[in-house]
Design a protein around this motif. Structure first.
Motif, PDB file in Angstrom:
ATOM      1  N   UNK A 655     -22.311  26.954 -13.246  1.00 45.68           N
ATOM      2  CA  UNK A 655     -22.729  28.568 -13.222  1.00 45.68           C
ATOM      3  C   UNK A 655     -22.227  29.205 -14.447  1.00 45.68           C
ATOM      4  N   UNK A 656     -20.771  28.838 -14.698  1.00 39.90           N
ATOM      5  CA  UNK A 656     -20.215  29.437 -15.968  1.00 39.90           C
ATOM      6  C   UNK A 656     -20.818  28.887 -17.218  1.00 39.90           C
ATOM      7  N   UNK A 657     -21.112  27.680 -17.365  1.00 39.43           N
ATOM      8  CA  UNK A 657     -22.100  27.265 -18.433  1.00 39.43           C
ATOM      9  C   UNK A 657     -23.174  28.009 -18.563  1.00 39.43           C
ATOM     10  N   UNK A 658     -24.029  28.205 -17.504  1.00 35.91           N
ATOM     11  CA  UNK A 658     -25.282  28.898 -17.828  1.00 35.91           C
ATOM     12  C   UNK A 658     -25.046  30.346 -18.417  1.00 35.91           C
ATOM     13  N   UNK A 659     -23.778  31.093 -17.683  1.00 35.04           N
ATOM     14  CA  UNK A 659     -23.449  32.411 -18.027  1.00 35.04           C
ATOM     15  C   UNK A 659     -23.464  32.167 -19.676  1.00 35.04           C
ATOM     16  N   UNK A 660     -22.336  31.618 -19.965  1.00 33.34           N
ATOM     17  CA  UNK A 660     -22.181  31.343 -21.499  1.00 33.34           C
ATOM     18  C   UNK A 660     -23.284  31.327 -22.461  1.00 33.34           C
ATOM     19  N   UNK A 661     -24.186  30.090 -21.824  1.00 35.72           N
ATOM     20  CA  UNK A 661     -25.327  29.879 -22.808  1.00 35.72           C
ATOM     21  C   UNK A 661     -26.268  31.322 -22.832  1.00 35.72           C
ATOM     22  N   UNK A 662     -26.421  31.944 -21.727  1.00 37.11           N
ATOM     23  CA  UNK A 662     -27.283  33.094 -21.759  1.00 37.11           C
ATOM     24  C   UNK A 662     -26.602  34.164 -22.654  1.00 37.11           C
ATOM     25  N   UNK A 663     -25.660  34.472 -22.756  1.00 32.62           N
ATOM     26  CA  UNK A 663     -24.724  35.143 -23.672  1.00 32.62           C
ATOM     27  C   UNK A 663     -24.614  34.899 -25.040  1.00 32.62           C
ATOM     28  N   UNK A 664     -24.436  33.378 -25.236  1.00 28.96           N
ATOM     29  CA  UNK A 664     -24.554  32.767 -26.741  1.00 28.96           C
ATOM     30  C   UNK A 664     -26.002  33.007 -27.260  1.00 28.96           C
ATOM     31  N   UNK A 665     -26.832  32.724 -26.384  1.00 23.28           N
ATOM     32  CA  UNK A 665     -28.409  32.839 -26.764  1.00 23.28           C
ATOM     33  C   UNK A 665     -28.494  34.350 -27.513  1.00 23.28           C
ATOM     34  N   UNK A 666     -27.870  35.294 -26.920  1.00 22.03           N
ATOM     35  CA  UNK A 666     -28.198  36.667 -27.328  1.00 22.03           C
ATOM     36  C   UNK A 666     -27.613  36.529 -28.857  1.00 22.03           C
ATOM     37  N   UNK A 667     -26.456  36.234 -28.939  1.00 24.24           N
ATOM     38  CA  UNK A 667     -25.907  36.101 -30.537  1.00 24.24           C
ATOM     39  C   UNK A 667     -26.803  35.162 -31.380  1.00 24.24           C
ATOM     40  N   UNK A 668     -27.063  34.259 -30.750  1.00 25.14           N
ATOM     41  CA  UNK A 668     -27.947  33.544 -31.678  1.00 25.14           C
ATOM     42  C   UNK A 668     -29.358  34.239 -32.178  1.00 25.14           C
ATOM     43  N   UNK A 669     -29.853  34.925 -31.195  1.00 20.91           N
ATOM     44  CA  UNK A 669     -31.092  35.231 -31.756  1.00 20.91           C
ATOM     45  C   UNK A 669     -30.948  36.725 -32.427  1.00 20.91           C
ATOM     46  N   UNK A 670     -29.742  37.143 -32.329  1.00 24.98           N
ATOM     47  CA  UNK A 670     -29.619  38.592 -33.521  1.00 24.98           C
ATOM     48  C   UNK A 670     -29.238  37.723 -34.863  1.00 24.98           C
ATOM     49  N   UNK A 671     -28.698  36.534 -34.862  1.00 21.31           N
ATOM     50  CA  UNK A 671     -28.613  35.864 -36.176  1.00 21.31           C
ATOM     51  C   UNK A 671     -30.005  35.602 -36.685  1.00 21.31           C
ATOM     52  N   UNK A 672     -30.874  34.994 -35.846  1.00 21.02           N
ATOM     53  CA  UNK A 672     -32.302  34.655 -36.151  1.00 21.02           C
ATOM     54  C   UNK A 672     -32.851  35.839 -36.892  1.00 21.02           C
ATOM     55  N   UNK A 673     -32.839  37.103 -36.158  1.00 21.58           N
ATOM     56  CA  UNK A 673     -33.178  38.416 -36.735  1.00 21.58           C
ATOM     57  C   UNK A 673     -32.697  38.770 -38.278  1.00 21.58           C
ATOM     58  N   UNK A 674     -31.443  38.251 -38.654  1.00 19.58           N
ATOM     59  CA  UNK A 674     -31.070  38.297 -39.905  1.00 19.58           C
ATOM     60  C   UNK A 674     -31.773  37.546 -40.888  1.00 19.58           C
ATOM     61  N   UNK A 675     -32.475  36.457 -40.453  1.00 18.47           N
ATOM     62  CA  UNK A 675     -33.169  35.785 -41.248  1.00 18.47           C
ATOM     63  C   UNK A 675     -34.451  36.403 -41.905  1.00 18.47           C
TER      64      UNK A 675
END
Length: 721
Positions: A655-675
């Motif tokens: 469960x902690x792995x999925x939570x971390x993935x969901x949060x890291x996914x937000x950060x990653x999509x913000x990085x994608x926006x900067x492209x």
């Protein structure tokens, strides 16, 4: 000197000087309009700053002679003479001290804002009517109606010098706001009075001017107990204390919203105002109250503590002692123009609109008219009686309507159902034919025993006659609790319960039927609530402030978790709240939304919102050796692979792995926006903010991304007062 005191001096000394520039001309004008010696206004400005500033409960409120007290002071002076008015001011201050010690300050806030705004607007009208005569070079009449009747004759007379100075001062007051850079440093009242005084001095016109005694220490205007009946004196004391207290406390509450320093102590503020009025009356000054114009100026000038208010009083005293001959150059028509401007501003259209929105316009209008026609004290009494009658009417008013449509008979009930509404209720219920199914939509904020009994007796009789009755209650279950004697069990709350009532009917099984039922509920209950807003948006077009990118998960309702409404969010939803890198999106839908949001809508914020338990991201953690044939989904989820790579592969729990993935996914999509070049350009220029949000569904908790530490911090709920 400590760092705290250095910071206070750095902020409060300049702020106090700015307040002086506003307070000095207003104090002179209010004294003239009150029929008091000019020096009395300056004394109250000093006392209000030093005494109320030091002893009051607000860190930034500035007190002094208030325009809202002008009418009551003029009436007090006319009734008891100036020295008698000083004694009334002292007694009112003692009453305020007692009320502050009794800790009843919050009771003053029970006075309806409609009464206070109506009173201030009425005082503004009276000030305008009286000071127009001074502006025209004549003396005001004894009443507002007399001033109104005499005004046409005054306009026909030739008072060229006075009129010219007055009109010039008014023109500067209204035109000064068109010079924002200059008005930031030189307040409009000071500029207008200085220009009017300079022109009068240059032309050498014979005009009535400010008169200050040569020997200030010999100023003989102390209190003298008036020779009048006790009820008359007590009424005057109570009127001064009531108006000064309510105006000060409402001003303190309003100013408290404008700064982030210590919160106001209302009981201490009331006692501080009382102490200031005792001192002001003893020294021959006007009654003191918190003044919104000075307090707002103080906050905007950067004041941090009560030191600014105290220093402003000290500076006024220094100016009076050192520059009395300069103050005496000010022509009275210039001060009259300043008061006309102030009086017009007191008829605040924003306040009137707020009163209208709360359906209290009768209270506002009647108070205003009564103040102008009858007087301040009488006007406030009329307003209080009107507010009381309006409250009683609302308490006893209910809307009951029986109607028939294609779905059958309905009885819609809204408002407070008391015994007074029972005749209206029974008449409407009698319209329903016997033996028919009927739905009672009950939106009552209160039901007494008589109303419950009337409704239940009718329901029992209708059902015995072969009909059926379904009672659907919105908000509180007055009827259900009354007939069962207990609270109904907790039930699942519909997320749009604030808009549409939760109907306890069997939910249709088909999708079309469910949609049809929802549409009917919207037409019946929701359309009238949001209809005006939607009509306005249809006319003006959408003007959202941000692009909101979130998951297609049905448990995420963007408008619900952000407390927004129609026209606020330009929303993109897809599986996993993913943003493909620039040039890596085969369907181009996200790219199209970003282009439209930036180029057409000119949004200032893009938010990416992830959530707990995201099924799309969970699929990345549980590869299925025999996947369901969903090639399009697998192709889409490759945009989330970078999120998986940046997540810790050794979690403490699945469960902690999925939570971390969901949060890291937000950060990653913000990085994608900067492209995206338009996004990067606007972010670097400061024209666009990127925000990361994570919603914990189980906890109903929103977390925001700290962009510096790449961690999510829960948003705290506001502390209840």
């Amino acid at each position: 000197m400590s760092t705290v005191w250095r910071e206070r001096l750095r902020a409060d000394v300049p702020a106090s000087l700015v307040v002086v520039l506003v307070a000095l001309p207003l104090s002179l004008g209010i004294a003239v309009a009150s029929g008091a010696p000019v020096l009395a206004g300056l004394i109250s400005a000093v006392v209000g700053g030093v005494v109320a500033g030091a002893l009051g409960g607000s860190a930034v409120q500035v007190s002094g002679p208030a325009a809202g007290l002008t009418l009551i002071v003029a009436q007090t002076v006319a009734t008891f003479g100036w020295r008698g008015a000083c004694a009334i001011t002292m007694a009112a201050g003692l009453l305020q001290l007692l009320l502050g010690a009794a800790r009843v300050a919050r009771a003053a806030l029970a006075v309806s804002p409609a009464i206070m705004h109506g009173m201030l607007a009425g005082v503004g009208v009276v000030i305008v009517l009286s000071q127009l005569h001074v502006l025209l070079g004549d003396a005001p009449q004894a009443s507002a109606l007399a001033n109104l009747r005499a005004l046409p004759g005054e306009l026909l007379h030739n008072h060229t010098p006075a009129v010219f100075i007055g009109v010039l001062t008014l023109a500067v007051l209204w035109g000064w706001q068109m010079l924002p850079r200059v008005s930031t440093y030189v307040p409009a009242p000071l500029a207008a009075v200085v220009i009017g005084t300079a022109v009068a001095a240059f032309t050498g016109w014979e005009l009535r001017r400010v008169d200050i005694p040569d020997d200030l220490l010999a100023f003989d205007a102390g209190p003298l107990w008036p020779d009048a009946t006790a009820p008359t004196i007590l009424a005057a004391v109570g009127a001064v204390a009531l108006v000064a207290s309510v105006e000060s406390l409402l001003c303190a509450v309003a100013v408290d919203r404008m700064h982030d320093g210590p919160r106001v102590n209302l009981d201490r503020e009331l006692a501080g105002q009382g102490a200031a009025n005792v001192v002001a009356g003893a020294l021959g000054g006007l009654p003191v109250a918190g003044v919104i114009v000075r307090s707002t100026t103080n906050v905007r000038a950067g004041a941090r503590s009560r030191l600014s208010a105290v220093l402003h009083g000290v500076w006024i005293l220094a100016l009076v002692l050192a520059a009395a001959p300069v103050i005496e150059l000010i022509p009275l028509p210039a001060l009259a123009a300043l008061l006309v401007y102030t009086g017009v501003k007191m008829v605040n259209l924003t306040h009137a609109q707020q009163v209208h929105q709360h359906r209290e316009m009768p209270v506002y209008v009647l108070t205003l008219v009564a103040v102008v026609v009858l007087g301040l004290f009488e006007g406030v009494l009329v307003g209080m009686v009107c507010a009381l009658l309006l409250s009683v009417w609302r308490l006893t008013h209910a809307t009951v309507r029986a109607y028939h449509d294609e779905h059958g008979w309905h009885v819609a009930i809204e408002g407070s159902l008391t015994f007074l509404a029972v005749p209206k209720l029974t008449r409407a219920l009698a319209e329903v034919p016997a033996g028919t199914p009927v739905a009672v939509e009950l939106n009552a904020d209160f039901m007494d025993h008589a109303a419950v009994t009337a409704l239940h007796d009718w329901r029992t009789g209708h059902e015995r006659g072969g009909g059926t009755v379904e009672v659907h209650e919105l908000h509180h279950h007055w009827y259900a609790e009354a007939i069962t004697g207990q609270r109904p069990p907790a039930r699942k709350v519909h997320p749009t319960a604030w808009l549409l009532p939760r109907m306890h009917r069997a939910v249709p099984s088909g999708a079309r039927e469910r949609l049809t039922r929802g549409a009917r509920l919207f037409h019946r209950h929701g359309a009238r609530r949001v209809g005006p807003l939607l009509a306005e948006l249809a006319r003006t077009g959408q003007q959202p402030t941000q692009l909101f990118i979130t998951c297609a998960d049905s448990r995420i309702v963007p408008s619900l978790i952000t407390a927004t409404g129609p026209g606020d969010l330009f929303t993109v939803r897809n599986v996993g709240n993913l943003v493909p890198r620039h040039g890596d999106d085969h369907d181009g839908s996200v790219h199209a939304a970003v282009d439209f949001a930036l180029q057409v809508l000119q949004v200032r914020t893009i938010t990416v919102c992830g959530h707990s338990g995201c099924g799309a991201l969970a699929a990345l953690l549980r590869p299925d050796p025999h996947p369901t044939p969903m090639p399009h989904l697998r192709r889409w989820l490759h945009h989330a692979q970078p999120s998986l790579h940046r997540t810790d592969p050794h979690p403490t729990s699945p469960g902690d792995h999925l939570t971390r993935l969901c949060q890291q996914n937000v950060i990653q999509q913000l990085d994608h926006l900067m492209t995206y070049p338009p996004v990067a350009e606007r972010v670097h220029d400061g024209r666009l903010d990127l925000v990361g949000m994570y919603f914990d569904i189980a906890a109903s908790q929103i977390h925001l991304l700290d962009p510096h530490h790449h961690t999510f911090t829960p948003v705290s709920s506001p502390t209840p007062h």
